[in-house]
Write an enzyme that holds these catalytic residues in place. Structure first.
Site, PDB file in Angstrom:
ATOM      1  N   ASP A  44      51.386  39.488  39.048  1.00  0.00           N
ATOM      2  CA  ASP A  44      52.218  38.361  39.497  1.00  0.00           C
ATOM      3  C   ASP A  44      52.053  37.023  38.752  1.00  0.00           C
ATOM      4  OD1 ASP A  44      51.997  40.309  41.414  1.00  0.00           O
ATOM      5  OD2 ASP A  44      51.454  38.966  43.038  1.00  0.00           O
ATOM      6  N   GLN A  60      48.045  36.747  37.747  1.00  0.00           N
ATOM      7  CA  GLN A  60      47.020  37.685  38.184  1.00  0.00           C
ATOM      8  C   GLN A  60      46.518  38.425  36.949  1.00  0.00           C
ATOM      9  OE1 GLN A  60      46.120  38.616  41.949  1.00  0.00           O
ATOM     10  NE2 GLN A  60      46.244  36.476  41.311  1.00  0.00           N
TER      11      GLN A  60
HETATM   12  C1  FRU Z   1      51.790  41.375  44.649  1.00  0.00           C
HETATM   13  C2  FRU Z   1      50.336  41.400  45.063  1.00  0.00           C
HETATM   14  C3  FRU Z   1      50.022  40.200  45.934  1.00  0.00           C
HETATM   15  C4  FRU Z   1      48.551  40.014  45.731  1.00  0.00           C
HETATM   16  C5  FRU Z   1      48.400  40.359  44.279  1.00  0.00           C
HETATM   17  C6  FRU Z   1      47.086  40.978  43.923  1.00  0.00           C
HETATM   18  O1  FRU Z   1      52.064  42.079  43.491  1.00  0.00           O
HETATM   19  O2  FRU Z   1      50.028  42.603  45.715  1.00  0.00           O
HETATM   20  O3  FRU Z   1      50.386  40.354  47.286  1.00  0.00           O
HETATM   21  O4  FRU Z   1      48.141  38.714  46.005  1.00  0.00           O
HETATM   22  O5  FRU Z   1      49.450  41.261  43.962  1.00  0.00           O
HETATM   23  O6  FRU Z   1      46.948  41.114  42.547  1.00  0.00           O
END
Ligand code: FRU
Length: 495
Positions: A44, A60
């Site tokens: 994300d 992420q």
């Molecule tokens: C969405 C998600 C979020 C979480 C993140 C973890 O893709 O699952 O809800 O914060 O990825 O990497």
């Protein structure tokens, strides 16, 4: 400053990335004008915001391995949303409350400081999907490079009472409204219906739960991830990523969906009164979009250009995951239109233009080819019933990615069954196929983003063809006229 960012965990990650980045960025599928990790895994977009005259985008990130793992926040910044520069890792899972991951979140400027809000994730011994503790935490920076986690973390230590799952509770997106800050959080009910929570705060530290702002009904997923709420010309738009919506006809064939509803938020009660759910993208690879308002007052959206549990052949070369190009979101009545950021024009070079080309059967045009290009065209479809465009064609290898339009069924179809390595499949979306049809396509080394009729439909996919797969051709069952067609090479934009 000899601060905590200098701690071993973050420094080690930066050192590891520095060693890998040359290897990864020279790989044939490494994107040239999309943000990608310099090593390891990306999902994300996070913290998309404007601070001190620059745009910041976090993501992420698992630097050590091209698979999802303990989440860090990678970080890039840009002056124009087109050219991006990599910065040191902004967050690492280095506190008790986030020791297994700094999950998704957002950023906002306050008192001249850049404040991140994110979810701290800790795995517990409980079984399966409930083996976690999620809290909301902050990190603060003065320079937009190094971020400190203050001592008063976490700022929200547990989910509120009510029909709210006590554990799945994540992805804070924060904005300012009048004198207060507001936060939406992804959530689900105890019986697994996706919903969004609304919080209010005077200072980003003390948070008061206002209400369940919106909740799914019917086939609307078991958990809503990554909510984003913003005003667009006097209406409130809620963007979210519902997990586990079941396929319905041609819709919802990806593992998880991302879309929006439009309505009115009552800030006093915290309730959003909203209309129908619409998808934001009808391709294969689009998830967890996040928006920000740019300097010019436009609403800009970026999403993860991949999908959970999808095969990602770049993993063999040590990297995985990418961001879409920035897209401008506008609203006409109860629909959003999604168009490429106009400033991406600054990447164009070597224009090739054709006009009034009549296509019968299948045709390629001189110099219209490439693997890092933009195509912009207006098609006269009045004499065709079925027609389309083949991209990334390698005849010898039998590879092509096919975008096909069918006037009788009113469908646009994106077919990646012969695209090369990686996952195949077909995605279909309804489209009003007008006699004059506008098509804009962005191709990067392993991605295709298609914008139709001024942003009425968007289809995004990752593909993994050969390096020779550069062909473009046009086809029709009857006759098609390319009223105008332009092709540009696009310059590298990330450093
Ligand atoms: C969405 C998600 C979020 C979480 C993140 C973890 O893709 O699952 O809800 O914060 O990825 O990497």
């Amino acid at each position: 400053m000899p601060a905590k960012h200098q701690n071993d965990i973050r420094r080690q990650a930066d050192e590891f990335i520095a060693k890998q980045k040359g290897k990864v960025s020279s790989h044939p599928w490494y994107l040239q004008y999309h943000v990608m990790p310099q090593a390891g895994w990306m999902n994300d977009p996070n913290g998309f915001s404007y601070f001190n005259g620059e745009y910041h985008l976090f993501y992420q990130h698992h630097p050590y391995d091209p698979t999802w793992g303990p989440m860090y926040w990678g970080h890039v910044k840009s002056k124009d949303l087109v050219h991006w520069e990599h910065l040191p890792v902004a967050l690492a899972p280095d506190e008790e409350y986030d020791r297994d991951g700094c999950f998704s979140g957002s950023a906002i400027e306050k008192d001249g400081k850049h404040v991140l809000l994110y979810t701290g994730n800790v795995w517990t011994e409980r079984d399966e999907d409930d083996n976690l503790i999620q809290v909301q935490a902050t990190a603060v920076s003065e320079d937009g490079i190094y971020y400190e986690k203050p001592g008063d973390n976490p700022v929200i230590a547990s989910a509120p009472e009510g029909d709210i799952h006590p554990l799945h509770f994540r992805d804070p997106k924060v904005w300012q409204h009048e004198d207060d800050y507001y936060m939406v959080l992804g959530s689900k009910t105890k019986a697994n219906t996706g919903q969004v929570l609304l919080y209010r705060s005077p200072d980003l530290l003390e948070w008061e739960f206002v209400a369940v702002m919106a909740k799914g009904e019917g086939n609307f997923g078991f958990m809503w991830e990554c909510p984003d709420l913003f005003d667009l010309d006097g209406k409130d738009v809620l963007v979210m990523s519902p997990q586990g919506v079941e396929p319905e006809g041609d819709a919802y064939h990806n593992l998880h969906q991302s879309g929006y509803v439009i309505g009115n938020l009552d800030y006093a009660t915290g309730k959003l009164d909203y209309g129908a759910f619409h998808m934001l993208d009808h391709g294969f690879d689009f998830y967890a979009p996040q928006t920000t308002m740019d300097e010019k007052g436009r609403r800009i959206l970026i999403a993860w250009m991949d999908m959970w549990e999808s095969e990602m052949p770049t993993q063999n070369a040590g990297y995985a995951g990418a961001m879409t190009i920035p897209r401008v979101v506008t609203r006409k009545a109860d629909k959003l239109y999604i168009t490429p950021l106009p400033e991406l024009k600054n990447l164009r070079e070597n224009m090739v233009a054709h006009q009034q080309v009549k296509v019968e059967g299948e045709t390629s045009l001189p110099e219209v080819a490439g693997d890092c290009i933009e195509l912009e065209m207006t098609l006269d479809t009045s004499q065709a019933s079925e027609f389309g465009i083949k991209l990334r064609v390698d005849k010898a290898a039998g590879q092509e990615t096919v975008l096909q339009f069918n006037k009788d069924t009113g469908l646009v179809i994106l077919d990646r069954n012969n695209s090369g390595e990686g996952p195949g499949g077909v995605r279909k979306a309804s489209l009003e196929i007008t006699d004059l049809l506008d098509v804009q396509i962005f191709i990067d080394k392993s991605s295709v983003e298609i914008f139709l009729n001024g942003g009425e439909r968007v289809m995004t996919t990752r593909i993994y063809p050969t390096e020779q797969a550069k062909g473009v051709s046009f086809f029709t069952d009857k006759s098609l006229t390319l009223v105008s067609l332009k092709k540009w090479d696009l310059k590298q934009a990330i450093k």
